[in-house]
Motif scaffolding. Structure first.
Motif, PDB file in Angstrom:
ATOM      1  N   ALA A  46       4.679  -3.976  -3.211  1.00 25.91           N
ATOM      2  CA  ALA A  46       3.402  -3.998  -2.503  1.00 25.91           C
ATOM      3  C   ALA A  46       3.532  -4.684  -1.146  1.00 25.91           C
ATOM      4  CB  ALA A  46       2.350  -4.709  -3.356  1.00 25.91           C
ATOM      5  N   GLY A  47       4.314  -5.777  -1.099  1.00 25.06           N
ATOM      6  CA  GLY A  47       4.520  -6.475   0.165  1.00 25.06           C
ATOM      7  C   GLY A  47       5.242  -5.612   1.186  1.00 25.06           C
ATOM      8  N   THR A  48       6.216  -4.842   0.723  1.00 24.03           N
ATOM      9  CA  THR A  48       6.949  -3.948   1.621  1.00 24.03           C
ATOM     10  C   THR A  48       6.025  -2.859   2.168  1.00 24.03           C
ATOM     11  OG1 THR A  48       9.000  -4.325   0.408  1.00 24.03           O
ATOM     12  CG2 THR A  48       8.895  -2.361   1.804  1.00 24.03           C
ATOM     13  N   VAL A  49       5.231  -2.259   1.292  1.00 24.14           N
ATOM     14  CA  VAL A  49       4.290  -1.212   1.722  1.00 24.14           C
ATOM     15  C   VAL A  49       3.275  -1.773   2.709  1.00 24.14           C
ATOM     16  CG1 VAL A  49       2.459   0.336   0.929  1.00 24.14           C
ATOM     17  CG2 VAL A  49       4.579   0.149  -0.376  1.00 24.14           C
ATOM     18  N   PHE A  50       2.761  -2.972   2.442  1.00 22.90           N
ATOM     19  CA  PHE A  50       1.781  -3.576   3.345  1.00 22.90           C
ATOM     20  C   PHE A  50       2.400  -3.876   4.708  1.00 22.90           C
ATOM     21  CE2 PHE A  50      -0.591  -7.120   5.171  1.00 22.90           C
ATOM     22  CZ  PHE A  50      -1.890  -6.653   5.066  1.00 22.90           C
ATOM     23  N   LYS A  51       3.625  -4.379   4.707  1.00 21.90           N
ATOM     24  CA  LYS A  51       4.291  -4.691   5.976  1.00 21.90           C
ATOM     25  C   LYS A  51       4.532  -3.423   6.797  1.00 21.90           C
ATOM     26  CE  LYS A  51       8.300  -7.130   7.900  1.00 21.90           C
ATOM     27  NZ  LYS A  51       7.459  -7.964   8.786  1.00 21.90           N
ATOM     28  N   SER A  53       2.758  -0.833   6.785  1.00 24.07           N
ATOM     29  CA  SER A  53       1.479  -0.323   7.293  1.00 24.07           C
ATOM     30  C   SER A  53       1.037  -1.035   8.569  1.00 24.07           C
ATOM     31  CB  SER A  53       0.396  -0.476   6.230  1.00 24.07           C
ATOM     32  OG  SER A  53       0.067  -1.846   6.022  1.00 24.07           O
ATOM     33  N   ARG A  54       1.671  -2.169   8.885  1.00 27.02           N
ATOM     34  CA  ARG A  54       1.410  -2.934  10.110  1.00 27.02           C
ATOM     35  C   ARG A  54      -0.055  -3.343  10.233  1.00 27.02           C
ATOM     36  NH1 ARG A  54       5.153   0.011  14.803  1.00 27.02           N
ATOM     37  NH2 ARG A  54       7.148  -0.205  13.663  1.00 27.02           N
ATOM     38  N   GLN A  55      -0.630  -3.739   9.145  1.00 22.96           N
ATOM     39  CA  GLN A  55      -2.007  -4.202   9.148  1.00 22.96           C
ATOM     40  C   GLN A  55      -2.043  -5.720   9.295  1.00 22.96           C
ATOM     41  OE1 GLN A  55      -4.191  -2.801   5.710  1.00 22.96           O
ATOM     42  NE2 GLN A  55      -3.022  -0.881   5.661  1.00 22.96           N
ATOM     43  N   PRO A  56      -3.118  -6.261   9.859  1.00 21.35           N
ATOM     44  CA  PRO A  56      -3.254  -7.720   9.897  1.00 21.35           C
ATOM     45  C   PRO A  56      -3.483  -8.260   8.496  1.00 21.35           C
ATOM     46  CG  PRO A  56      -5.276  -6.661  10.645  1.00 21.35           C
ATOM     47  CD  PRO A  56      -4.252  -5.565  10.498  1.00 21.35           C
ATOM     48  N   LEU A  57      -3.139  -9.511   8.282  1.00 22.75           N
ATOM     49  CA  LEU A  57      -3.347 -10.122   6.974  1.00 22.75           C
ATOM     50  C   LEU A  57      -4.836 -10.153   6.637  1.00 22.75           C
ATOM     51  CD1 LEU A  57      -0.871 -13.144   7.009  1.00 22.75           C
ATOM     52  CD2 LEU A  57      -0.768 -11.120   5.527  1.00 22.75           C
ATOM     53  N   PRO A  58      -5.193  -9.918   5.385  1.00 24.78           N
ATOM     54  CA  PRO A  58      -6.610  -9.981   4.988  1.00 24.78           C
ATOM     55  C   PRO A  58      -7.195 -11.361   5.246  1.00 24.78           C
ATOM     56  CG  PRO A  58      -5.294  -8.911   3.286  1.00 24.78           C
ATOM     57  CD  PRO A  58      -4.329  -9.498   4.262  1.00 24.78           C
ATOM     58  N   SER A  59      -8.513 -11.406   5.353  1.00 25.44           N
ATOM     59  CA  SER A  59      -9.211 -12.659   5.636  1.00 25.44           C
ATOM     60  C   SER A  59      -9.120 -13.625   4.452  1.00 25.44           C
ATOM     61  CB  SER A  59     -10.682 -12.371   5.957  1.00 25.44           C
ATOM     62  OG  SER A  59     -11.336 -11.860   4.808  1.00 25.44           O
ATOM     63  N   LEU A  60      -9.394 -14.902   4.753  1.00 24.17           N
ATOM     64  CA  LEU A  60      -9.394 -15.923   3.700  1.00 24.17           C
ATOM     65  C   LEU A  60     -10.467 -15.619   2.663  1.00 24.17           C
ATOM     66  CD1 LEU A  60      -8.292 -18.609   2.640  1.00 24.17           C
ATOM     67  CD2 LEU A  60      -9.963 -19.782   4.109  1.00 24.17           C
ATOM     68  N   ARG A  61     -11.584 -15.069   3.098  1.00 20.92           N
ATOM     69  CA  ARG A  61     -12.663 -14.707   2.175  1.00 20.92           C
ATOM     70  C   ARG A  61     -12.176 -13.659   1.183  1.00 20.92           C
ATOM     71  NH1 ARG A  61     -18.543 -12.074   3.883  1.00 20.92           N
ATOM     72  NH2 ARG A  61     -19.370 -11.901   1.752  1.00 20.92           N
ATOM     73  N   ARG A 173     -14.470  -0.634  -0.079  1.00 21.82           N
ATOM     74  CA  ARG A 173     -15.013  -0.203   1.206  1.00 21.82           C
ATOM     75  C   ARG A 173     -14.546  -1.085   2.364  1.00 21.82           C
ATOM     76  NH1 ARG A 173     -16.572   4.954   0.295  1.00 21.82           N
ATOM     77  NH2 ARG A 173     -17.862   5.087  -1.591  1.00 21.82           N
ATOM     78  N   SER A 174     -14.179  -2.315   2.064  1.00 20.25           N
ATOM     79  CA  SER A 174     -13.810  -3.251   3.129  1.00 20.25           C
ATOM     80  C   SER A 174     -12.314  -3.526   3.201  1.00 20.25           C
ATOM     81  CB  SER A 174     -14.560  -4.576   2.943  1.00 20.25           C
ATOM     82  OG  SER A 174     -14.335  -5.101   1.651  1.00 20.25           O
ATOM     83  N   ASP A 175     -11.584  -3.376   2.090  1.00 19.22           N
ATOM     84  CA  ASP A 175     -10.142  -3.615   2.077  1.00 19.22           C
ATOM     85  C   ASP A 175      -9.399  -2.282   2.019  1.00 19.22           C
ATOM     86  OD1 ASP A 175     -10.600  -6.328   2.042  1.00 19.22           O
ATOM     87  OD2 ASP A 175     -10.515  -6.475  -0.139  1.00 19.22           O
ATOM     88  N   THR A 176      -8.289  -2.208   2.722  1.00 19.92           N
ATOM     89  CA  THR A 176      -7.473  -1.007   2.682  1.00 19.92           C
ATOM     90  C   THR A 176      -6.760  -0.895   1.335  1.00 19.92           C
ATOM     91  OG1 THR A 176      -5.501  -2.086   3.564  1.00 19.92           O
ATOM     92  CG2 THR A 176      -7.077  -1.184   5.163  1.00 19.92           C
ATOM     93  N   THR A 177      -6.289   0.309   1.034  1.00 19.66           N
ATOM     94  CA  THR A 177      -5.551   0.517  -0.207  1.00 19.66           C
ATOM     95  C   THR A 177      -4.298  -0.350  -0.241  1.00 19.66           C
ATOM     96  OG1 THR A 177      -6.365   2.787  -0.302  1.00 19.66           O
ATOM     97  CG2 THR A 177      -4.466   2.251  -1.673  1.00 19.66           C
ATOM     98  N   GLU A 178      -3.628  -0.484   0.909  1.00 20.43           N
ATOM     99  CA  GLU A 178      -2.421  -1.314   0.974  1.00 20.43           C
ATOM    100  C   GLU A 178      -2.743  -2.782   0.685  1.00 20.43           C
ATOM    101  OE1 GLU A 178      -1.847   2.308   3.471  1.00 20.43           O
ATOM    102  OE2 GLU A 178      -3.410   0.787   3.321  1.00 20.43           O
ATOM    103  N   ALA A 179      -3.883  -3.259   1.210  1.00 18.93           N
ATOM    104  CA  ALA A 179      -4.271  -4.646   0.959  1.00 18.93           C
ATOM    105  C   ALA A 179      -4.634  -4.853  -0.503  1.00 18.93           C
ATOM    106  CB  ALA A 179      -5.447  -5.024   1.854  1.00 18.93           C
TER     107      ALA A 179
END
Length: 304
Positions: A46-51, A53-61, A173-179
């Motif tokens: 999952a970490g490899t797929v997320f990286k 995807s070049r997405q910013p890290l999800p919020s603390l919330r 609706r707010s988080d991507t599938t990768e996240a």
């Protein structure tokens, strides 16, 4: 256009494969060790797929919300995996179906979704089909298993799984599938790693931390399959309501029965096939209901 019904069917199929792998691996590996490493390998994927995807890290919330959901998810996973060591594969699967029966009502409480009459009927029919299918217990259940505690563990897993899946829809609706895949693997990996370390300190040092070399390929496969399940689930629940997808959990019965027969010599009776027909019919009813509700066409159009 992707179909949420096809996606959830793929997730259910992979879930049956994962259950069979767990049942096999725990014959020679401690349950906690296997579960921790399954999520460690899943988090690597999952970490490899997320990286990539070049997405910013999800919020603390988002991390706080998913930590709460991960705690519920770990209870569901560990209790169901343990139930698999006490019951036959088909038996544990059928008890898990109670989660699908609970899901529309959990969705009503948490999400405020209106419970459609057809969704209720399909769920009840599917559960009735599951009851018919296991009215004759299959051979092959563990001879030394505790059936009472195993059944209670499977019911606990069903309830916590229903809550975890419905909570998942709050963030689709707010988080991507990768996240979501990242959350669903890394957070449980952290929880189980801490538990594994604590058991190593309290119990026999180092022994629970190690995987037998023969189990390593299977546990790596568990990580990949587990990642794929939540990937497909995240996509499916992004596009459809929980109550419309819940009856598809019943497809696990014929799938797990086949795996149980091939790998564990579980031989179900004829009741299984009658129940499977009812289950598939309930799933098809939900497909048609979802189609006609979106197109605004009356169901009678199918007859013309």
């Amino acid at each position: 256009m992707r179909s949420p019904f096809l996606l959830v069917t793929l997730a259910v199929m992979l879930g049956c494969i994962l259950d069979a792998l767990v049942k096999y691996v725990t014959l020679e590996t401690a349950l906690l060790t296997m579960t921790a490493w399954r999520f460690i390998f899943g988090s690597m994927i999952a970490g490899t797929v997320f990286k990539l995807s070049r997405q910013p890290l999800p919020s603390l919330r988002a991390w706080r919300f998913h930590m709460m959901r991960a705690a519920i998810q770990t209870v569901a996973v560990l209790s169901f995996f343990w139930a698999l060591t006490q019951l036959g594969l088909a038996e544990a699967t059928v008890l898990g179906f109670t989660g699908a029966l609970m899901m529309p009502w959990v969705a009503k409480v948490i999400l405020g979704e209106k419970v459609a009459p057809l969704a209720i009927l399909a769920g009840l029919l599917g559960f009735a089909g599951a009851a018919i299918a296991v009215s004759a217990a299959p051979d092959g259940a563990p001879a030394d298993g505790n059936r009472v505690l195993g059944s209670l563990a499977a019911l606990l897993a069903a309830l916590t799984y229903a809550v975890a899946v419905v909570l998942l829809r709050l963030r689709t609706r707010s988080d991507t599938t990768e996240a979501l895949a990242l959350f669903n693997n890394t957070l449980p990996a952290g929880i189980f790693t801490v538990a594994l370390g604590a058991s190593a300190i309290i119990g026999q040092p180092l022994a629970p931390l190690l995987l037998p070399a023969s189990a390593l390929p299977y546990v790596i496969a568990l990580g990949f399959v587990g990642f794929s399940i939540w990937w497909f689930m995240s996509l499916a629940y992004r596009d459809a309501e929980a109550q419309h997808l819940a009856p598809f959990e019943y497809l696990a019965l014929p799938m797990s029965a086949g795996l149980g027969y091939v790998f564990f010599s579980e031989v179900p009776g004829w009741q299984l096939y009658i129940g499977a027909l009812i289950i598939i019919g309930a799933c098809l009813a939900v497909v048609f209901q979802g189609y006609f509700s979106k197109t605004k066409r009356p169901v009678s159009d199918i007859l013309t």
